[in-house]
Write a protein that holds these residues in place. Sequence first.
Motif, PDB file in Angstrom:
ATOM      1  N   ASP A  57      70.309 -63.900  73.656  1.00  0.00           N
ATOM      2  CA  ASP A  57      71.015 -63.009  72.724  1.00  0.00           C
ATOM      3  C   ASP A  57      72.519 -63.046  72.988  1.00  0.00           C
ATOM      4  OD1 ASP A  57      68.592 -62.077  71.486  1.00  0.00           O
ATOM      5  OD2 ASP A  57      68.244 -60.876  73.290  1.00  0.00           O
ATOM      6  N   THR A  76      68.165 -68.782  74.447  1.00  0.00           N
ATOM      7  CA  THR A  76      67.267 -68.151  73.482  1.00  0.00           C
ATOM      8  C   THR A  76      68.085 -67.212  72.608  1.00  0.00           C
ATOM      9  OG1 THR A  76      65.458 -68.227  75.090  1.00  0.00           O
ATOM     10  CG2 THR A  76      65.179 -66.768  73.203  1.00  0.00           C
ATOM     11  N   ARG A  77      67.975 -67.401  71.299  1.00  0.00           N
ATOM     12  CA  ARG A  77      68.732 -66.601  70.328  1.00  0.00           C
ATOM     13  C   ARG A  77      70.232 -66.624  70.671  1.00  0.00           C
ATOM     14  NH1 ARG A  77      64.241 -63.737  71.387  1.00  0.00           N
ATOM     15  NH2 ARG A  77      65.345 -62.234  72.711  1.00  0.00           N
ATOM     16  N   ASP A  97      65.705 -70.941  68.978  1.00  0.00           N
ATOM     17  CA  ASP A  97      66.428 -70.111  68.003  1.00  0.00           C
ATOM     18  C   ASP A  97      67.935 -70.161  68.252  1.00  0.00           C
ATOM     19  OD1 ASP A  97      63.991 -69.227  66.805  1.00  0.00           O
ATOM     20  OD2 ASP A  97      63.747 -67.822  68.454  1.00  0.00           O
TER      21      ASP A  97
END
Length: 197
Positions: A57, A76-77, A97
């Motif tokens: 994130d 991730t993200r 992602d």
Amino acid sequence: MTPLSIDAVAGGEELEDVLVQGGDLSGRKLRSLMARSAVFQGVSFAETEIASARLRDVRFVNCDLSNANWWGVEATRVEFIDCRLMGMAAVECHWQDVLLERCEARYIRLSDGRTSTCEFRNSNLSEADLRSAHLEGALFDKVLLKKADLSHARLQGTDLCGAEIDGITVFAEDVRGALVNPAQAMDLARLLGVVIK
């Protein structure tokens, strides 16, 4: 988000819920970069060497990662927006992602990397090294992939319809299952030695 100085990033401490604006880490060797729910804006990571990077994130905006060597990046993200990634090496990365949007990523090296549901949009990945990369399910939209090396890459379900693929290096078995538009299919046919009458 808590504003954080660039010195804290260089110190290798784990970062969470932070905003890092500006700062220059160019050419530095960092033991690690661990970040969760973080934003890096206008930070220069050019020519940095990072032995271990774990990102979740995280958003990079207007950052310079040119010629950076980040080994085995787990992301991730993560979003790279309006960033310079020219010559960046993220060999054996694990990306899930991840988004590249409006990035200058010519010569980027993602060889032997694994990606899952990643998107590359409005970016230049010309002459990228994507050899043996797992790109299944990736989306390339308005992306320059000219002269990129995708030999032995896994492209099952990869959407290349929005990419310019002139001069790419690829083998017949690599493109099996890739999504291409009719013009690309003709280019690939010539590349693979197929004669269209």
